[in-house]
Write a protein that holds these residues in place. Structure first.
Motif, mmCIF file in Angstrom:
data_model
loop_
_atom_site.group_PDB
_atom_site.id
_atom_site.type_symbol
_atom_site.label_atom_id
_atom_site.label_comp_id
_atom_site.label_asym_id
_atom_site.label_seq_id
_atom_site.Cartn_x
_atom_site.Cartn_y
_atom_site.Cartn_z
ATOM 1 N N ALA A 182 -2.455 14.933 -5.449
ATOM 2 C CA ALA A 182 -2.215 13.652 -4.348
ATOM 3 C C ALA A 182 -1.744 12.619 -4.582
ATOM 4 N N PHE A 183 -1.848 12.165 -5.931
ATOM 5 C CA PHE A 183 -1.565 10.971 -6.620
ATOM 6 C C PHE A 183 -0.356 10.803 -7.238
ATOM 7 N N ASP A 184 0.373 11.904 -7.353
ATOM 8 C CA ASP A 184 1.717 11.980 -7.932
ATOM 9 C C ASP A 184 2.719 11.132 -7.694
ATOM 10 N N GLU A 185 2.938 10.879 -6.382
ATOM 11 C CA GLU A 185 3.701 9.810 -6.071
ATOM 12 C C GLU A 185 3.125 8.518 -6.225
ATOM 13 N N ALA A 186 1.950 8.158 -5.499
ATOM 14 C CA ALA A 186 1.572 7.040 -5.544
ATOM 15 C C ALA A 186 1.224 6.296 -6.989
ATOM 16 N N VAL A 187 1.329 6.905 -8.298
ATOM 17 C CA VAL A 187 1.207 6.332 -9.482
ATOM 18 C C VAL A 187 2.699 5.729 -9.963
ATOM 19 N N LYS A 188 3.543 6.155 -9.177
ATOM 20 C CA LYS A 188 4.995 5.505 -9.536
ATOM 21 C C LYS A 188 5.282 4.352 -9.036
ATOM 22 N N SER A 189 5.686 3.331 -9.718
ATOM 23 C CA SER A 189 5.941 2.178 -9.346
ATOM 24 C C SER A 189 7.324 1.439 -10.287
ATOM 25 N N ASP A 190 7.905 0.512 -9.390
ATOM 26 C CA ASP A 190 8.806 -0.244 -10.131
ATOM 27 C C ASP A 190 8.696 -1.833 -9.679
ATOM 28 N N PRO A 191 8.216 -2.605 -10.664
ATOM 29 C CA PRO A 191 7.798 -2.554 -11.896
ATOM 30 C C PRO A 191 6.498 -1.537 -12.257
ATOM 31 N N PRO A 192 6.608 -0.867 -13.294
ATOM 32 C CA PRO A 192 5.560 0.077 -13.427
ATOM 33 C C PRO A 192 4.007 -0.695 -13.551
ATOM 34 N N PHE A 193 2.956 0.379 -13.227
ATOM 35 C CA PHE A 193 1.503 0.136 -13.178
ATOM 36 C C PHE A 193 1.227 -0.126 -14.583
ATOM 37 N N ASN B 155 -2.151 8.336 -22.461
ATOM 38 C CA ASN B 155 -1.743 7.048 -22.824
ATOM 39 C C ASN B 155 -2.772 5.907 -22.254
ATOM 40 N N PHE B 156 -3.778 6.187 -21.704
ATOM 41 C CA PHE B 156 -4.889 5.156 -21.258
ATOM 42 C C PHE B 156 -6.200 5.633 -21.929
ATOM 43 N N LEU C 170 -6.055 12.199 -10.076
ATOM 44 C CA LEU C 170 -5.357 11.035 -10.386
ATOM 45 C C LEU C 170 -5.213 10.724 -12.017
ATOM 46 N N LEU C 171 -6.127 11.103 -12.669
ATOM 47 C CA LEU C 171 -5.915 11.072 -14.314
ATOM 48 C C LEU C 171 -4.665 11.790 -14.670
ATOM 49 N N LYS C 172 -4.370 13.185 -13.906
ATOM 50 C CA LYS C 172 -3.255 13.752 -14.318
ATOM 51 C C LYS C 172 -1.889 13.177 -13.889
ATOM 52 N N ALA C 173 -1.996 12.638 -12.786
ATOM 53 C CA ALA C 173 -0.759 12.001 -12.333
ATOM 54 C C ALA C 173 -0.590 10.638 -12.949
ATOM 55 N N VAL C 174 -1.371 10.005 -13.629
ATOM 56 C CA VAL C 174 -1.160 8.750 -14.497
ATOM 57 C C VAL C 174 -0.529 9.213 -15.787
ATOM 58 N N TYR D 298 0.997 -1.004 0.021
ATOM 59 C CA TYR D 298 -0.086 0.123 -0.009
ATOM 60 C C TYR D 298 0.929 1.321 0.065
ATOM 61 N N VAL D 299 0.129 2.395 -0.359
ATOM 62 C CA VAL D 299 0.926 3.814 -0.214
ATOM 63 C C VAL D 299 -0.203 4.565 0.412
ATOM 64 N N ILE D 300 0.245 5.673 1.116
ATOM 65 C CA ILE D 300 -0.687 6.506 1.783
ATOM 66 C C ILE D 300 -0.978 7.796 0.909
ATOM 67 N N VAL D 301 -2.170 7.950 0.883
ATOM 68 C CA VAL D 301 -2.704 9.226 0.123
ATOM 69 C C VAL D 301 -3.850 9.856 1.140
ATOM 70 N N GLU D 302 -3.288 10.667 1.745
ATOM 71 C CA GLU D 302 -4.226 11.346 2.911
ATOM 72 C C GLU D 302 -5.476 11.969 2.505
ATOM 73 N N ASP D 303 -5.348 12.865 1.232
ATOM 74 C CA ASP D 303 -6.563 13.730 1.012
ATOM 75 C C ASP D 303 -6.583 13.728 -0.542
ATOM 76 N N ILE D 304 -7.667 12.689 -1.086
ATOM 77 C CA ILE D 304 -7.728 12.814 -2.604
ATOM 78 C C ILE D 304 -7.880 14.006 -3.122
ATOM 79 N N ALA D 305 -8.455 15.074 -2.475
ATOM 80 C CA ALA D 305 -9.036 16.270 -2.983
ATOM 81 C C ALA D 305 -7.959 17.475 -3.112
ATOM 82 N N GLN D 306 -6.483 17.039 -2.839
ATOM 83 C CA GLN D 306 -5.383 17.693 -2.890
ATOM 84 C C GLN D 306 -4.899 17.677 -4.197
ATOM 85 N N GLU D 307 -4.637 18.601 -4.928
ATOM 86 C CA GLU D 307 -3.944 18.771 -6.235
ATOM 87 C C GLU D 307 -2.653 17.983 -6.058
#
Length: 334
Positions: free
Chosen positions: A66-77, A184-185, A109-113, A55-64
């Protein structure tokens, strides 16, 4: 098998989606607001390695951002399931408590992805029948072609309007994003009505039961003994079918670019109460005397064929769902 980011991991639908994703051999990273929730979910999947579930912590999804770090992964999502969005009516500020988390949470989320996860090919989003229904004038048959015509002004009038607007505006924002940003999605949305079904016991107590299951809890606790309230929207679906639809929406190529009205058919509070009475006779004295259905004879039609044809969903029936919901609520102290 793909690597999946699941937002709102401790939610009613998401908790079942975790189980189904693991059963189908996907690698899962889920978001939660606290370590406590994250550890609780992990501890109930003993023996599952961190490479399969973390898991990863995202404390407040309403913050611009919010997901920038959560979507980064190795291996990638390769896919994202976005289930994080508020569904409750205990609000003091409709915009802050309902509209912002739903709309900003989705667009952030979509911007972060797009920015940080170019390997993602599909984002499946939990929308709702609330984004389809027109309470002021039902069409003859509801399908994915219908949209709730609610306005910004109507949205802030009360929490019920606020919830319907939050799902409508958030879903429209997702489709607009794909059209304008050409990311890309692609996107698929799942649009369930009333969602019944068993709660995942380790995340719940009877004091914080999800909104849609409250009616079953109210029945088995005797809170409706004096009479049944209006059923509301007349159509329902089991949470396990909703969770499976989310997973299928990232697995089936043809699901991209589509909405899915997900419903098993009609229900009434009287039918729910009758199913409880016939399967749990020791609860009969908690139930009202009059269990007749208040569903109108001319209730609107529904077309759920796309969910069956594209996603292959075979729906559970109401009695099975009510039995399993009741058992799960009794197990957590109802």
């Amino acid at each position: 098998m793909v690597k999946v980011l699941l937002t709102g991991g401790s939610g009613f639908i998401a908790a079942h989606a975790v189980d189904i994703l693991l059963q189908r051999n996907h690698d899962v990273v889920f978001t939660v607001r606290s370590d406590e929730k994250g550890q609780k979910i992990l501890s109930n999947h003993p023996g599952t390695p961190s490479s399969k579930l973390s898991y990863v912590i995202v404390e407040d999804i309403a913050q611009e951002g919010a997901f920038d770090e959560a979507v980064k992964s190795d291996p990638p999502f390769e896919a994202v399931l976005h289930t994080a969005s508020p569904f409750h009516f205990k609000v003091t500020d409709v915009k802050k408590d309902l509209l912002d988390p739903a709309i900003i949470g989705t667009t952030t989320l979509l911007k972060a992805v797009k920015k940080n996860a170019p390997s993602v090919k599909r984002v499946a989003i939990t929308s709702s029948f609330a984004a389809i229904i027109n309470p002021n004038g039902h069409p003859k048959v509801y399908s994915e072609s219908n949209w709730n015509p609610i306005t910004q002004e109507e949205a802030v009038a009360n929490p019920q309007n606020g919830y319907r607007a939050s799902k409508t505006f958030a879903e429209k924002a997702a489709w607009d994003f794909v059209e304008k940003e050409k990311p890309n999605f692609d996107v698929a949305t799942i649009n369930p009505p009333l969602v019944l079904g068993p709660v995942v016991h380790y995340l719940n107590s009877i004091d914080n039961i999800n909104t849609s299951n409250e009616r079953v809890a109210n029945l088995i606790q005797g809170k409706w003994k004096d009479g049944l309230p209006s059923s509301g929207i007349w159509i329902w679906v089991d949470v396990r079918d909703v969770a499976l639809a989310h997973v299928k929406a990232i697995e089936v190529p043809e699901a991209g670019g589509k909405r899915f009205l997900l419903t098993a058919g009609y229900y009434s509070n009287g039918e729910i109460a009758s199913a409880i009475k016939s399967n749990f006779p020791d609860l009969a004295d908690k139930l009202p005397q009059d269990l007749k259905s208040d569903k109108p004879d001319d209730v609107y039609g529904i077309d759920n064929s796309r969910s069956k044809d594209v996603l292959g969903i075979k729906y559970r029936n109401l009695e099975e769902s009510v039995i399993d919901t009741t058992k799960s609520l009794l197990a957590i102290g109802a």
